[in-house]
Design a protein around this motif. Sequence first.
Motif, PDB file in Angstrom:
ATOM      1  N   MET A   1      13.823  47.313 -50.248  1.00  0.00           N
ATOM      2  CA  MET A   1      13.024  46.945 -49.094  1.00  0.00           C
ATOM      3  C   MET A   1      13.001  48.061 -48.052  1.00  0.00           C
ATOM      4  SD  MET A   1      15.572  46.600 -46.683  1.00  0.00           S
ATOM      5  CE  MET A   1      14.551  45.930 -45.405  1.00  0.00           C
ATOM      6  N   HIS A   2      13.259  49.296 -48.509  1.00  0.00           N
ATOM      7  CA  HIS A   2      13.343  50.399 -47.560  1.00  0.00           C
ATOM      8  C   HIS A   2      12.079  50.511 -46.730  1.00  0.00           C
ATOM      9  CE1 HIS A   2      17.109  52.380 -48.767  1.00  0.00           C
ATOM     10  NE2 HIS A   2      16.857  51.827 -49.930  1.00  0.00           N
ATOM     11  N   LYS A   3      12.255  50.643 -45.418  1.00  0.00           N
ATOM     12  CA  LYS A   3      11.112  50.856 -44.541  1.00  0.00           C
ATOM     13  C   LYS A   3      10.730  52.331 -44.582  1.00  0.00           C
ATOM     14  CE  LYS A   3      13.882  51.731 -40.443  1.00  0.00           C
ATOM     15  NZ  LYS A   3      14.001  51.539 -39.019  1.00  0.00           N
ATOM     16  N   THR A   4       9.565  52.641 -44.060  1.00  0.00           N
ATOM     17  CA  THR A   4       9.108  54.024 -43.996  1.00  0.00           C
ATOM     18  C   THR A   4       9.746  54.698 -42.786  1.00  0.00           C
ATOM     19  OG1 THR A   4       7.012  53.435 -45.018  1.00  0.00           O
ATOM     20  CG2 THR A   4       7.112  55.524 -43.841  1.00  0.00           C
ATOM     21  N   LEU A   5      10.571  55.706 -43.030  1.00  0.00           N
ATOM     22  CA  LEU A   5      11.261  56.387 -41.949  1.00  0.00           C
ATOM     23  C   LEU A   5      10.331  57.398 -41.288  1.00  0.00           C
ATOM     24  CD1 LEU A   5      14.730  57.074 -43.614  1.00  0.00           C
ATOM     25  CD2 LEU A   5      14.030  55.128 -42.239  1.00  0.00           C
ATOM     26  N   THR A   6      10.484  57.556 -39.977  1.00  0.00           N
ATOM     27  CA  THR A   6       9.656  58.507 -39.252  1.00  0.00           C
ATOM     28  C   THR A   6      10.235  59.916 -39.348  1.00  0.00           C
ATOM     29  OG1 THR A   6      10.855  58.029 -37.210  1.00  0.00           O
ATOM     30  CG2 THR A   6       8.854  56.768 -37.638  1.00  0.00           C
ATOM     31  N   HIS A   7      11.493  60.017 -39.793  1.00  0.00           N
ATOM     32  CA  HIS A   7      12.104  61.318 -40.004  1.00  0.00           C
ATOM     33  C   HIS A   7      12.235  61.551 -41.506  1.00  0.00           C
ATOM     34  CE1 HIS A   7      13.178  61.628 -35.732  1.00  0.00           C
ATOM     35  NE2 HIS A   7      13.459  60.355 -35.817  1.00  0.00           N
ATOM     36  N   ASN A   8      12.592  62.752 -41.892  1.00  0.00           N
ATOM     37  CA  ASN A   8      12.718  63.047 -43.308  1.00  0.00           C
ATOM     38  C   ASN A   8      13.823  62.200 -43.931  1.00  0.00           C
ATOM     39  OD1 ASN A   8      10.747  65.030 -43.216  1.00  0.00           O
ATOM     40  ND2 ASN A   8      12.198  66.625 -42.603  1.00  0.00           N
ATOM     41  N   PRO A   9      13.506  61.390 -44.957  1.00  0.00           N
ATOM     42  CA  PRO A   9      14.519  60.541 -45.560  1.00  0.00           C
ATOM     43  C   PRO A   9      15.472  61.366 -46.414  1.00  0.00           C
ATOM     44  CG  PRO A   9      12.464  60.368 -46.771  1.00  0.00           C
ATOM     45  CD  PRO A   9      12.185  61.222 -45.579  1.00  0.00           C
TER      46      PRO A   9
ATOM     47  N   ILE B   1      23.572  42.744 -47.657  1.00  0.00           N
ATOM     48  CA  ILE B   1      23.350  43.114 -49.058  1.00  0.00           C
ATOM     49  C   ILE B   1      22.122  42.392 -49.611  1.00  0.00           C
ATOM     50  CG2 ILE B   1      24.325  42.940 -51.385  1.00  0.00           C
ATOM     51  CD1 ILE B   1      27.121  43.242 -49.990  1.00  0.00           C
ATOM     52  N   LYS B   2      21.983  41.106 -49.286  1.00  0.00           N
ATOM     53  CA  LYS B   2      20.842  40.324 -49.779  1.00  0.00           C
ATOM     54  C   LYS B   2      19.517  40.863 -49.260  1.00  0.00           C
ATOM     55  CE  LYS B   2      21.370  35.877 -49.235  1.00  0.00           C
ATOM     56  NZ  LYS B   2      21.802  34.665 -48.512  1.00  0.00           N
TER      57      LYS B   2
ATOM     58  N   PHE C   1      17.825  40.186 -52.769  1.00  0.00           N
ATOM     59  CA  PHE C   1      18.594  39.380 -53.722  1.00  0.00           C
ATOM     60  C   PHE C   1      18.955  38.055 -53.059  1.00  0.00           C
ATOM     61  CE2 PHE C   1      22.862  38.328 -55.568  1.00  0.00           C
ATOM     62  CZ  PHE C   1      22.433  38.053 -56.854  1.00  0.00           C
ATOM     63  N   GLY C   2      18.546  36.955 -53.664  1.00  0.00           N
ATOM     64  CA  GLY C   2      18.846  35.659 -53.073  1.00  0.00           C
ATOM     65  C   GLY C   2      17.928  35.349 -51.907  1.00  0.00           C
ATOM     66  N   GLU C   3      18.287  34.329 -51.149  1.00  0.00           N
ATOM     67  CA  GLU C   3      17.482  33.853 -50.019  1.00  0.00           C
ATOM     68  C   GLU C   3      18.240  34.066 -48.711  1.00  0.00           C
ATOM     69  OE1 GLU C   3      15.563  29.680 -48.317  1.00  0.00           O
ATOM     70  OE2 GLU C   3      16.151  29.814 -50.420  1.00  0.00           O
ATOM     71  N   PRO C   4      17.799  34.997 -47.886  1.00  0.00           N
ATOM     72  CA  PRO C   4      18.513  35.253 -46.625  1.00  0.00           C
ATOM     73  C   PRO C   4      18.240  34.165 -45.593  1.00  0.00           C
ATOM     74  CG  PRO C   4      16.571  36.630 -46.755  1.00  0.00           C
ATOM     75  CD  PRO C   4      16.656  35.908 -48.071  1.00  0.00           C
ATOM     76  N   LEU C   5      19.004  34.184 -44.519  1.00  0.00           N
ATOM     77  CA  LEU C   5      18.911  33.178 -43.457  1.00  0.00           C
ATOM     78  C   LEU C   5      17.820  33.541 -42.451  1.00  0.00           C
ATOM     79  CD1 LEU C   5      22.717  32.560 -42.839  1.00  0.00           C
ATOM     80  CD2 LEU C   5      21.080  30.882 -43.717  1.00  0.00           C
ATOM     81  N   VAL C   6      16.609  33.767 -42.938  1.00  0.00           N
ATOM     82  CA  VAL C   6      15.478  34.067 -42.072  1.00  0.00           C
ATOM     83  C   VAL C   6      14.869  32.755 -41.590  1.00  0.00           C
ATOM     84  CG1 VAL C   6      13.216  35.163 -41.926  1.00  0.00           C
ATOM     85  CG2 VAL C   6      15.042  36.217 -43.290  1.00  0.00           C
ATOM     86  N   ASN C   7      14.597  32.667 -40.276  1.00  0.00           N
ATOM     87  CA  ASN C   7      14.113  31.437 -39.655  1.00  0.00           C
ATOM     88  C   ASN C   7      15.103  30.284 -39.818  1.00  0.00           C
ATOM     89  OD1 ASN C   7      11.627  32.599 -38.784  1.00  0.00           O
ATOM     90  ND2 ASN C   7      10.835  32.362 -40.863  1.00  0.00           N
ATOM     91  N   LYS C   8      16.382  30.651 -39.896  1.00  0.00           N
ATOM     92  CA  LYS C   8      17.443  29.660 -40.010  1.00  0.00           C
ATOM     93  C   LYS C   8      18.633  30.096 -39.168  1.00  0.00           C
ATOM     94  CE  LYS C   8      16.333  28.453 -44.814  1.00  0.00           C
ATOM     95  NZ  LYS C   8      16.834  28.476 -46.206  1.00  0.00           N
TER      96      LYS C   8
END
Length: 260
Positions: free
Chosen positions: A1-9, A220-221, A226-233
């Motif tokens: 799920m890596h985001k796009t970095l504004t600096h050189n990755p 880690i999730k 991997f798995g279901e994170p506690l988003v909106n919970k």
Amino acid sequence: MHKTLTHNPPTHKPISTQQAMQYSRQILLPGFDLDKQETLINSSVLLIGVGGLGCAAAQYIVGAGIGSMTLVDDDKVELSNLHRQVLHGHKDIGTAKVLSAKQTLLLINPDCKIDCIEKRLDEQELDELVDYHDIIIDCSDNLTTRNRLNQVSINSKTPLISGAAIRMEGQISSFIPNTKNACYQCLSNLFVEHNLSCVEAGVMSPIVGIIGAMQALETIKVLTEFGEPLVNKLMLFDGSSMQWQTFKVKKSSECTACNI
């Protein structure tokens, strides 16, 4: 799920044979494979606060094979910290917490690149720093820092793992910024938060370990999807009764943080 970095990755590192053996117990999990372990090895974590929560979270994240971590804390180790901040010892009293923690974490995983920042960062400094990281772990102990990290998370679209612990109670939630998900302020606006610290209210040692370990798991999730994170919970833990409760958290249309 890596985001796009504004600096050189950093250069992508393939998983080695030795690493595959070291993390074999994770790789054997159904749905968790070599690719997900390689994701961890190439991920970077920004961890704010190396107290009770931060010590517990950091050791499991580093142990799980994270590639790099930045520790941010302006405090020094005190005697009263030692009952719950497990990365520090008596020999570390008077030492900066980030340096003490780094020494212990490198014993767990010498391959992890660990940077230390021994000061409190303002929002602009955090905005610049977060560009180098894939996720933020909030192990702070005050509302001002939590709100600041929430705004940085929203500005940069970086996932935020938030935990808190006091007395015999703890809570944890994960925030992945987008137009549909709640942010930390959507949650905190639902209740009157007393900005107490362990100094005023006390805390039982294992409580921070439980919540910090849960923050590590959520990290880690989210990183590996991997798995279901506690988003909106929101998950609450009552150590007195040993009960967990989970509540749904809705995005607030009146939130001034995520609706701007």
